[in-house]
Design an enzyme around this catalytic site. Structure first.
Site, PDB file in Angstrom:
ATOM      1  N   ILE A  10      11.174 -13.077  -5.806  1.00  0.00           N
ATOM      2  CA  ILE A  10      10.423 -13.959  -5.035  1.00  0.00           C
ATOM      3  C   ILE A  10      10.769 -13.576  -3.353  1.00  0.00           C
ATOM      4  CG2 ILE A  10      12.282 -15.626  -4.751  1.00  0.00           C
ATOM      5  CD1 ILE A  10      10.010 -17.780  -5.241  1.00  0.00           C
ATOM      6  N   THR A  11      11.782 -12.916  -3.035  1.00  0.00           N
ATOM      7  CA  THR A  11      12.067 -12.535  -1.625  1.00  0.00           C
ATOM      8  C   THR A  11      11.102 -11.391  -1.323  1.00  0.00           C
ATOM      9  OG1 THR A  11      13.780 -11.505  -2.089  1.00  0.00           O
ATOM     10  CG2 THR A  11      14.107 -13.726  -1.668  1.00  0.00           C
ATOM     11  N   ASP A  14       5.296  -9.518  -2.613  1.00  0.00           N
ATOM     12  CA  ASP A  14       4.321 -10.306  -3.503  1.00  0.00           C
ATOM     13  C   ASP A  14       4.910 -11.536  -4.048  1.00  0.00           C
ATOM     14  OD1 ASP A  14       2.981  -7.823  -3.395  1.00  0.00           O
ATOM     15  OD2 ASP A  14       3.175  -7.405  -5.450  1.00  0.00           O
ATOM     16  N   ALA A  81      12.092  -5.199  -8.840  1.00  0.00           N
ATOM     17  CA  ALA A  81      12.055  -3.891  -9.239  1.00  0.00           C
ATOM     18  C   ALA A  81      12.865  -3.118  -7.697  1.00  0.00           C
ATOM     19  CB  ALA A  81      10.784  -3.341  -9.481  1.00  0.00           C
ATOM     20  N   SER A 124       2.189  -0.451 -12.174  1.00  0.00           N
ATOM     21  CA  SER A 124       1.961   0.039 -11.039  1.00  0.00           C
ATOM     22  C   SER A 124       0.950   1.301 -11.112  1.00  0.00           C
ATOM     23  CB  SER A 124       3.246   0.640 -10.516  1.00  0.00           C
ATOM     24  OG  SER A 124       2.905   1.513  -9.487  1.00  0.00           O
ATOM     25  N   GLU A 126       1.251   4.011  -9.883  1.00  0.00           N
ATOM     26  CA  GLU A 126       2.117   5.104  -9.744  1.00  0.00           C
ATOM     27  C   GLU A 126       2.325   5.708 -11.337  1.00  0.00           C
ATOM     28  OE1 GLU A 126       3.609   7.050  -7.456  1.00  0.00           O
ATOM     29  OE2 GLU A 126       2.586   6.150  -5.871  1.00  0.00           O
ATOM     30  N   TYR A 148      10.427   6.325 -10.109  1.00  0.00           N
ATOM     31  CA  TYR A 148       9.955   5.068 -10.270  1.00  0.00           C
ATOM     32  C   TYR A 148       8.765   4.943 -11.381  1.00  0.00           C
ATOM     33  CZ  TYR A 148       7.221   1.057  -8.461  1.00  0.00           C
ATOM     34  OH  TYR A 148       6.148  -0.096  -8.290  1.00  0.00           O
ATOM     35  N   ARG A 183       5.123  -6.461   4.253  1.00  0.00           N
ATOM     36  CA  ARG A 183       5.481  -5.148   3.585  1.00  0.00           C
ATOM     37  C   ARG A 183       6.543  -4.584   4.276  1.00  0.00           C
ATOM     38  NH1 ARG A 183       5.296  -2.785  -1.208  1.00  0.00           N
ATOM     39  NH2 ARG A 183       3.565  -1.318  -1.486  1.00  0.00           N
TER      40      ARG A 183
END
Length: 324
Positions: A10-11, A14, A81, A124, A126, A148, A183
């Site tokens: 949450i921090t 997103d 993550a 993702s 990725e 990742y 970001r």
């Protein structure tokens, strides 16, 4: 009685935008936060008094079970993550444990506490890595090119596995790059925006950058969290690509950022091999057709508006001393 939601991560960028959205929708919002010596609440400080914070760790299933028991959520959004691709090369085992196995621990905890909880997994772009088709859709084969990406593939498939094995309402959003003024500075969009603002104010002289030919499908995080929420409002769980369907190069990112402060990026950007990835992903560009058709979702903020927003935010923060 209002719905309840638990957000891991949450921090983060997103997590903060999702928390804002859920509060506006009338939810009781719980956030799972890993205890460290320096817990950072900057992104949620403006709404912190409206959120209930719980302690937990993606490496510790007992703490997740405890948090779920306390929150009794209707929905769980897994945004936690080790999410920086470059770091995953330096810490591949840690990345695999948190970003990959952590999803299994959380799903297993949900299964034990209340299998009716609706679950969102942050997958993702990725995962596509060495892309097998352009644009990428929900059925495009995965070919990850970083630890990742590999960890995210595991998290994605274990979500599908629990959905099919236990009939859980578990959905994955295959999100392409999404950015905002929140970001982290280690990500290329924010790094470029921050340095453009710094150079404009005379606080820096150059920007060291990696591959300027790399292309990404970049959108606004505030738009993308709305897609997450919409997925859990559907009768049937599923997986969705969330993207703009348009691609831009790092070179174009530099152009827009430096144009915002009336500078020429070529006068300040220095290519540095230290910022080159061991294996670069190919042309990541997603098709949001299914998300548009089923969820009624489409991005609201253009690439140019996004980068301008980020540069202007950093410019203001540097002027007021919020950023150094």
């Amino acid at each position: 009685m209002p719905k309840r939601a638990l957000i891991t991560g949450i921090t983060g960028q997103d997590g903060s935008y999702l928390a804002e959205l859920l509060l506006k929708e009338g939810y009781e919002v719980y956030g799972l936060i890993r205890r460290t010596s320096t817990v950072r609440y900057e992104r949620i400080r403006h709404i912190q008094d409206q959120i209930k914070i719980l302690s937990g760790d993606m490496g510790d299933q007992t703490s997740m079970t405890k948090a779920l028991t306390i929150a009794q959520p209707d929905e769980v959004y897994n945004l936690a993550a080790q999410s920086f691709v470059q770091t995953s090369w330096d810490q591949p085992v840690f990345t695999g444990d948190v970003t990959g196995l952590g999803v299994t621990r959380l799903l297993d905890a949900i299964l034990a506490v209340n299998p009716a909880i609706r679950f969102y997994q942050a997958s993702s772009s990725e995962m596509f890595g060495k892309v097998q088709e352009v644009p990428q859709v929900e059925t495009t084969p995965f070919y990850p090119r970083s630890p990742y990406g590999v960890a995210k593939v595991y998290g994605h498939w274990i979500t599908v596995n629990y959905r099919e094995s236990y009939n859980m309402h578990a959905s994955s959003g295959i999100l392409f790059n999404h950015e905002s003024p929140r970001r982290g500075l280690e990500f290329v969009t924010r790094k470029v925006a921050y340095h453009a603002a710094k150079i404009k104010l005379g606080k820096a002289k150059e920007l060291r950058i990696g591959n300027t030919d790399a292309q990404r499908d970049w959108g606004f995080a505030g738009d993308y969290v709305r897609a997450m929420w919409l997925m859990l409002q559907q009768d049937t769980p599923d997986d969705y690509v969330v993207s703009t369907g348009k691609t831009h190069s790092v070179k174009r990112l530099l152009e827009v950022a430096f144009q915002t402060v009336d500078l020429n990026w070529e006068d300040y950007a220095v290519q540095d091999p230290a910022f080159m990835r061991p294996a670069e992903v190919d042309l990541l560009i997603g098709s949001p057709e299914k998300a548009g058709r089923v969820l009624g979702w489409e991005p609201q903020v253009t690439f140019e508006q996004l980068i301008q927003m980020m540069v202007e935010s950093d410019l203001q923060a540097l002027k007021t001393g919020e950023l150094l």
